[in-house]
Design an enzyme around this catalytic site. Structure first.
Site, short mmCIF file in Angstrom:
data_model
loop_
_atom_site.label_atom_id
_atom_site.label_comp_id
_atom_site.label_asym_id
_atom_site.label_seq_id
_atom_site.Cartn_x
_atom_site.Cartn_y
_atom_site.Cartn_z
NE ARG A 189 -11.08 -9.88 -2.14
CZ ARG A 189 -11.42 -8.96 -3.04
NH1 ARG A 189 -11.76 -9.34 -4.26
NH2 ARG A 189 -11.45 -7.68 -2.72
CE LYS A 236 -4.06 -1.79 2.43
NZ LYS A 236 -5.05 -1.62 1.36
N1 BES Z 1 -8.16 -3.75 4.24
C1 BES Z 1 -8.35 -3.32 2.91
C2 BES Z 1 -9.68 -2.58 2.73
C3 BES Z 1 -9.84 -1.27 3.47
C4 BES Z 1 -9.69 -0.06 2.81
C5 BES Z 1 -10.20 -1.24 4.80
C6 BES Z 1 -9.87 1.12 3.49
C7 BES Z 1 -10.37 -0.06 5.48
C8 BES Z 1 -10.23 1.13 4.83
C9 BES Z 1 -8.38 -4.53 1.97
O1 BES Z 1 -7.58 -5.58 2.35
C10 BES Z 1 -7.85 -4.06 0.67
O2 BES Z 1 -6.70 -3.74 0.60
N2 BES Z 1 -8.71 -4.04 -0.33
C11 BES Z 1 -8.36 -3.63 -1.63
C12 BES Z 1 -8.91 -4.63 -2.60
C13 BES Z 1 -8.36 -4.47 -3.98
C14 BES Z 1 -6.91 -4.85 -4.02
C15 BES Z 1 -9.17 -5.36 -4.90
C16 BES Z 1 -8.94 -2.25 -1.87
O3 BES Z 1 -10.05 -1.99 -1.40
O4 BES Z 1 -8.27 -1.44 -2.48
MN MN Z 2 -5.57 -5.39 1.71
#
Ligand code: BES
Ligand code: MN
Ligand code: ZN
Length: 501
Positions: free
Chosen positions: A355, A281
């Site tokens: 997931r 990230k």
């Molecule tokens: N933990 C994140 C989602 C999230 C985003 C939680 C903001 C709390 C606040 C999750 O694991 C994630 O990184 N999701 C990705 C999915 C994508 C790679 C398909 C996302 O939402 O960008």
């Molecule tokens: Mn994630």
């Protein structure tokens, strides 16, 4: 669990103007010219004059504060706006009470009295109305202060709160009791979410869960890495591969005294830190990722409260705990993992890790033959894009279950909204080399995440997925929640499990 909340709460039928408190607050709807619940005419007209003078309109969060200088029993009187009558609901009631608590904090009040205008029941029964007010007080008063040294930064809970109400005493008493329990549970989840990831590792979560479960009188089993290997949880283990901390699958069990009405499984995403893995990230997205275990915290907090609430259902809680890190052994984009259910998954994005841990935890939950499965997860940024930071998205394979959850959320004052699982979108999860891939395309990200999870539950088992990515963690203060962990979904789950099935 409720012993952590030290504020003494009582109800009375006496008028607000006869009560002695550091701050006496009455609430009014937008447009109301006069504070109700105050019998003494002079006091009422003093407040009305102040309201007019300060151009107070009763908007949400608006207030006037009047110092009495000893002329009346309370030190200060506040009038606080409820906003528009037609927008009023159980959430708005809690928010307004929390705002009153913030006013009390601001003037270092130690005691408070609260009075409400007719129509402030927000459609709730006298018991539930009392519970809502108690939650507004206790949740509005919460602060995660363990890392502050300076005394002025420490939380200073109110000593006493008196609620003026015409609720029958038994209903009021039960409302207070339930409000205390659900607030304490919510604060357990908040504490866990606020705890830095360097402290709250999967191992530490397991340790705390064990201690708290013992106190509450529920069963707690910990599945170690070797157990996950034995069970064939390749997706869960794949997420853990880049981390120096071992994973834990925590299994909590609550059984009611008599015959259980049903068996419900709750499954929580427990990523104690989501770095994204090798799909790391960027700055701006990574800082708050200690919050990524909020689903598992909600599961634990909920289970801990069930004995005191004498919930009539058997509940199994599953907390899928691991970090998502980019260590030397980390899974790589393009890797294929084999899930416990047997399906293979191409990991095209290591940041869609929620997931991956949930699909194995769901398959394990399914083995315990529940009548319903509910999973909770800070799963997608897409859900936050869709519904904003205050609302959770509810998906699933069973209309009745989703409706029960949405109804429980309404009463509990939490924002939850249905999202669809259109079959057509599952095409986005087709992989060239495995049964599925873990991410779809850009659009509809909350839904494809839900569709992915759906592949791992028996279609005959009612299942709901609650994406709490928005409300689990606040980046700005709202009335009921400070910045940080909120305990999202705990109150809804408790309502559902006690009255909603
Ligand atoms: N933990 C994140 C989602 C999230 C985003 C939680 C903001 C709390 C606040 C999750 O694991 C994630 O990184 N999701 C990705 C999915 C994508 C790679 C398909 C996302 O939402 O960008
Ligand atoms: Mn994630
Ligand atoms: Zn995540």
């Amino acid at each position: 669990m409720t012993e952590r909340l030290t504020t003494e709460i009582e109800t009375t039928k006496k008028g607000l103007d006869t009560l002695e408190a550091d701050l006496a607050a009455c609430f009014v709807f937008q447009g109301d010219k006069e504070a109700t619940g105050i019998a003494r005419r002079e006091l009422r007209s003093s407040l009305s004059r102040l309201m007019a003078e300060e151009r107070f309109e009763g908007r949400r969060g608006e207030y006037v504060l009047w110092y009495t200088d000893g002329a009346y029993p309370s030190r200060r009187y506040a009038v606080i706006g409820f906003g528009k009558r037609k927008n009023f609901n159980p959430g708005a009631l809690r928010d307004a009470v929390a705002q009153a608590v913030h006013r009390a904090e601001a003037v270092s009040a130690r005691s408070m009295a609260l009075s409400f205008p007719p129509g402030a029941g927000a459609g709730l029964s006298p018991r539930d109305r009392t519970q809502a007010v108690v939650e507004g007080v206790l949740l509005g008063n919460y602060k995660f202060d363990k890392y502050f040294n300076e005394p002025h930064k420490k939380a200073r809970p109110l000593e006493r709160v008196t609620i003026v109400t015409d609720a029958p005493p038994a209903a009021a008493r039960e409302g207070i009791r339930r409000g205390l329990i659900s607030s304490a549970a919510t604060c357990v989840a908040r504490d866990l979410v606020c705890e830095p990831a360097g402290v709250l590792t999967p191992t530490e979560m397991a340790r705390r869960a064990q201690g708290l479960a013992k106190q509450a009188g529920i069963e707690c089993r910990i599945l170690e890495k070797k157990d996950l290997e034995r069970l064939g949880m390749g997706a869960f283990l794949g997420v853990n591969a880049g981390s120096a901390e071992p994973p834990k699958l925590i299994h909590l069990i609550y059984k009611p005294k008599g015959r259980a009405k049903k068996r419900v499984a709750l499954v929580g995403k427990g990523i104690t830190f989501d770095s994204g893995g090798l799909n790391l990230k960027p700055t701006g997205h990574i800082e708050t990722m200690k919050c990524d275990m909020a689903g598992s915290a909600a599961v634990l907090a909920t289970l801990l409260a069930l004995p005191e609430l004498k919930a009539p259902v058997e509940v199994h809680g599953f907390m899928a705990m691991t970090e998502n890190m980019p260590g030397g052994r980390a899974q790589k984009p393009g890797d294929v993992v084999r899930t416990m259910k047997g399906k293979t998954v191409e990991v095209n994005n290591t940041d869609a890790e929620g997931r991956l841990v949930l699909c194995d935890a769901l398959a394990y939950a399914q083995q315990h033959q529940p009548d319903a499965i509910i999973d909770l997860a800070t799963l997608t940024g897409a859900c936050v894009v869709a519904l904003g930071p205050l609302a959770s998205g509810v998906m699933g394979n069973d209309r009745r279950l989703s409706d029960q959850i949405l109804k429980a959320a309404d009463v509990a004052g939490e924002k939850m909204w249905p999202l669809p699982l259109y079959e057509e979108y599952s095409d986005m999860l087709q992989s060239d080399i495995a049964d599925l891939k873990n991410t779809g395309e850009r659009w509809g990200g909350a839904l494809t995440a839900g569709l992915f999870l759906q592949e791992f539950v028996d279609e005959k088992t009612p299942w709901a997925h609650i994406d709490i990515a928005g409300p689990a963690f606040m980046e700005r203060e709202v009335p009921l929640d400070r910045k940080g962990g909120t305990g999202a979904a705990v109150r809804t789950l408790l309502r559902y499990l006690t009255d909603g099935i």
